[in-house]
Scaffold this motif. Structure first.
Motif, PDB file in Angstrom:
ATOM      1  N   MET A   1      20.691  63.643  56.404  1.00  0.00           N
ATOM      2  CA  MET A   1      21.462  63.624  55.178  1.00  0.00           C
ATOM      3  C   MET A   1      20.983  62.495  54.261  1.00  0.00           C
ATOM      4  N   GLN A   2      20.549  61.385  54.840  1.00  0.00           N
ATOM      5  CA  GLN A   2      20.051  60.264  54.056  1.00  0.00           C
ATOM      6  C   GLN A   2      18.862  60.685  53.201  1.00  0.00           C
ATOM      7  N   ARG A   3      17.958  61.501  53.774  1.00  0.00           N
ATOM      8  CA  ARG A   3      16.785  61.955  53.018  1.00  0.00           C
ATOM      9  C   ARG A   3      17.184  62.827  51.834  1.00  0.00           C
ATOM     10  N   VAL A   4      18.217  63.610  51.993  1.00  0.00           N
ATOM     11  CA  VAL A   4      18.684  64.469  50.902  1.00  0.00           C
ATOM     12  C   VAL A   4      19.205  63.610  49.755  1.00  0.00           C
ATOM     13  N   PHE A   5      20.035  62.619  50.075  1.00  0.00           N
ATOM     14  CA  PHE A   5      20.565  61.738  49.028  1.00  0.00           C
ATOM     15  C   PHE A   5      19.447  60.960  48.343  1.00  0.00           C
ATOM     16  N   GLU A   6      18.480  60.502  49.121  1.00  0.00           N
ATOM     17  CA  GLU A   6      17.332  59.796  48.537  1.00  0.00           C
ATOM     18  C   GLU A   6      16.567  60.726  47.595  1.00  0.00           C
ATOM     19  N   ALA A   7      16.366  61.971  48.025  1.00  0.00           N
ATOM     20  CA  ALA A   7      15.628  62.927  47.199  1.00  0.00           C
ATOM     21  C   ALA A   7      16.361  63.219  45.900  1.00  0.00           C
ATOM     22  N   LEU A   8      17.668  63.346  45.964  1.00  0.00           N
ATOM     23  CA  LEU A   8      18.453  63.694  44.779  1.00  0.00           C
ATOM     24  C   LEU A   8      18.719  62.498  43.865  1.00  0.00           C
ATOM     25  N   SER A   9      18.376  61.295  44.320  1.00  0.00           N
ATOM     26  CA  SER A   9      18.638  60.101  43.507  1.00  0.00           C
ATOM     27  C   SER A   9      17.682  59.957  42.331  1.00  0.00           C
ATOM     28  N   SER A  10      16.598  60.714  42.336  1.00  0.00           N
ATOM     29  CA  SER A  10      15.602  60.617  41.276  1.00  0.00           C
ATOM     30  C   SER A  10      15.773  61.742  40.257  1.00  0.00           C
ATOM     31  N   GLN A  11      15.806  61.368  38.986  1.00  0.00           N
ATOM     32  CA  GLN A  11      15.928  62.378  37.931  1.00  0.00           C
ATOM     33  C   GLN A  11      14.716  63.313  37.926  1.00  0.00           C
ATOM     34  N   ILE A  12      13.541  62.778  38.185  1.00  0.00           N
ATOM     35  CA  ILE A  12      12.339  63.626  38.210  1.00  0.00           C
ATOM     36  C   ILE A  12      12.455  64.662  39.314  1.00  0.00           C
ATOM     37  N   ARG A  13      12.928  64.262  40.485  1.00  0.00           N
ATOM     38  CA  ARG A  13      13.060  65.222  41.591  1.00  0.00           C
ATOM     39  C   ARG A  13      14.126  66.264  41.286  1.00  0.00           C
ATOM     40  N   ARG A  14      15.200  65.862  40.621  1.00  0.00           N
ATOM     41  CA  ARG A  14      16.220  66.845  40.222  1.00  0.00           C
ATOM     42  C   ARG A  14      15.642  67.824  39.207  1.00  0.00           C
ATOM     43  N   LYS A  15      14.790  67.339  38.319  1.00  0.00           N
ATOM     44  CA  LYS A  15      14.138  68.226  37.350  1.00  0.00           C
ATOM     45  C   LYS A  15      13.180  69.185  38.059  1.00  0.00           C
ATOM     46  N   ILE A  16      12.470  68.709  39.053  1.00  0.00           N
ATOM     47  CA  ILE A  16      11.576  69.585  39.823  1.00  0.00           C
ATOM     48  C   ILE A  16      12.385  70.697  40.470  1.00  0.00           C
ATOM     49  N   LEU A  17      13.533  70.360  41.034  1.00  0.00           N
ATOM     50  CA  LEU A  17      14.388  71.394  41.642  1.00  0.00           C
ATOM     51  C   LEU A  17      14.822  72.421  40.602  1.00  0.00           C
ATOM     52  N   ALA A  18      15.114  71.965  39.390  1.00  0.00           N
ATOM     53  CA  ALA A  18      15.499  72.900  38.322  1.00  0.00           C
ATOM     54  C   ALA A  18      14.333  73.822  37.968  1.00  0.00           C
ATOM     55  N   TYR A  19      13.131  73.264  37.876  1.00  0.00           N
ATOM     56  CA  TYR A  19      11.962  74.089  37.572  1.00  0.00           C
ATOM     57  C   TYR A  19      11.697  75.125  38.663  1.00  0.00           C
ATOM     58  N   LEU A  20      12.057  74.805  39.897  1.00  0.00           N
ATOM     59  CA  LEU A  20      11.817  75.723  41.012  1.00  0.00           C
ATOM     60  C   LEU A  20      12.994  76.675  41.253  1.00  0.00           C
ATOM     61  N   ALA A  21      13.986  76.644  40.379  1.00  0.00           N
ATOM     62  CA  ALA A  21      15.208  77.425  40.580  1.00  0.00           C
ATOM     63  C   ALA A  21      14.958  78.926  40.716  1.00  0.00           C
ATOM     64  N   HIS A  22      14.002  79.458  39.981  1.00  0.00           N
ATOM     65  CA  HIS A  22      13.803  80.911  39.964  1.00  0.00           C
ATOM     66  C   HIS A  22      12.408  81.365  40.365  1.00  0.00           C
ATOM     67  N   THR A  23      11.488  80.446  40.486  1.00  0.00           N
ATOM     68  CA  THR A  23      10.115  80.832  40.812  1.00  0.00           C
ATOM     69  C   THR A  23       9.417  79.684  41.529  1.00  0.00           C
ATOM     70  N   ASP A  24       8.367  80.021  42.249  1.00  0.00           N
ATOM     71  CA  ASP A  24       7.576  78.958  42.861  1.00  0.00           C
ATOM     72  C   ASP A  24       6.518  78.503  41.867  1.00  0.00           C
ATOM     73  N   LEU A  25       6.102  77.259  42.017  1.00  0.00           N
ATOM     74  CA  LEU A  25       5.102  76.672  41.130  1.00  0.00           C
ATOM     75  C   LEU A  25       4.089  75.911  41.968  1.00  0.00           C
ATOM     76  N   THR A  26       2.879  75.835  41.462  1.00  0.00           N
ATOM     77  CA  THR A  26       1.880  75.011  42.129  1.00  0.00           C
ATOM     78  C   THR A  26       2.139  73.547  41.770  1.00  0.00           C
ATOM     79  N   ALA A  27       1.541  72.672  42.537  1.00  0.00           N
ATOM     80  CA  ALA A  27       1.680  71.243  42.249  1.00  0.00           C
ATOM     81  C   ALA A  27       1.168  70.936  40.844  1.00  0.00           C
ATOM     82  N   GLY A  28       0.092  71.572  40.446  1.00  0.00           N
ATOM     83  CA  GLY A  28      -0.459  71.359  39.108  1.00  0.00           C
ATOM     84  C   GLY A  28       0.469  71.834  38.008  1.00  0.00           C
ATOM     85  N   GLU A  29       1.118  72.985  38.224  1.00  0.00           N
ATOM     86  CA  GLU A  29       2.072  73.501  37.229  1.00  0.00           C
ATOM     87  C   GLU A  29       3.261  72.560  37.089  1.00  0.00           C
ATOM     88  N   ILE A  30       3.686  71.999  38.198  1.00  0.00           N
ATOM     89  CA  ILE A  30       4.799  71.043  38.154  1.00  0.00           C
ATOM     90  C   ILE A  30       4.352  69.766  37.438  1.00  0.00           C
TER      91      ILE A  30
END
Length: 103
Positions: A1-30
């Motif tokens: 659970m600690q890793r999840v909270f750490e992951a969600l603490s970053s705005q960039i990581r939350r934005k990445i999750l939003a970008y991946l909401a409906h489709t997969d993306l390559t690392a370059g696309e992200i």
């Protein structure tokens, strides 16, 4: 659970999750969606993957990232993104991209 909270603490990581909401993306696309270095994006993706929020799959020369849809944190994040003024447009972009790809 600690890793999840750490992951969600970053705005960039939350934005990445939003970008991946409906489709997969390559690392370059992200990486193209952010004004940070590709290695920094890679580090963020590693944190998300270690938290179990995203998975990666090597396809040819590209690594594709996708959301782990059945993870509780992603379910809660998706709910919050519906009203978040930052994430909502990113999620809409993800949906539009999925539509053009036929996903």
């Amino acid at each position: 659970m600690q890793r999840v909270f750490e992951a969600l603490s970053s705005q960039i990581r939350r934005k990445i999750l939003a970008y991946l909401a409906h489709t997969d993306l390559t690392a370059g696309e992200i990486a193209a969606r952010f004004e940070i270095s590709k290695p920094a994006v890679s580090q963020h993706l590693t944190v998300l993957e270690n938290a179990g929020l995203v998975t990666s799959e090597k396809r040819g020369q590209f690594v594709h990232y996708s959301l782990v849809a059945d993870h509780l944190a992603n379910t809660l994040s998706a709910y919050a993104q519906e009203v978040c003024p930052v994430s909502k447009p990113l999620k809409a972009e993800s949906a539009a991209l999925a539509k053009t790809r036929g996903s």
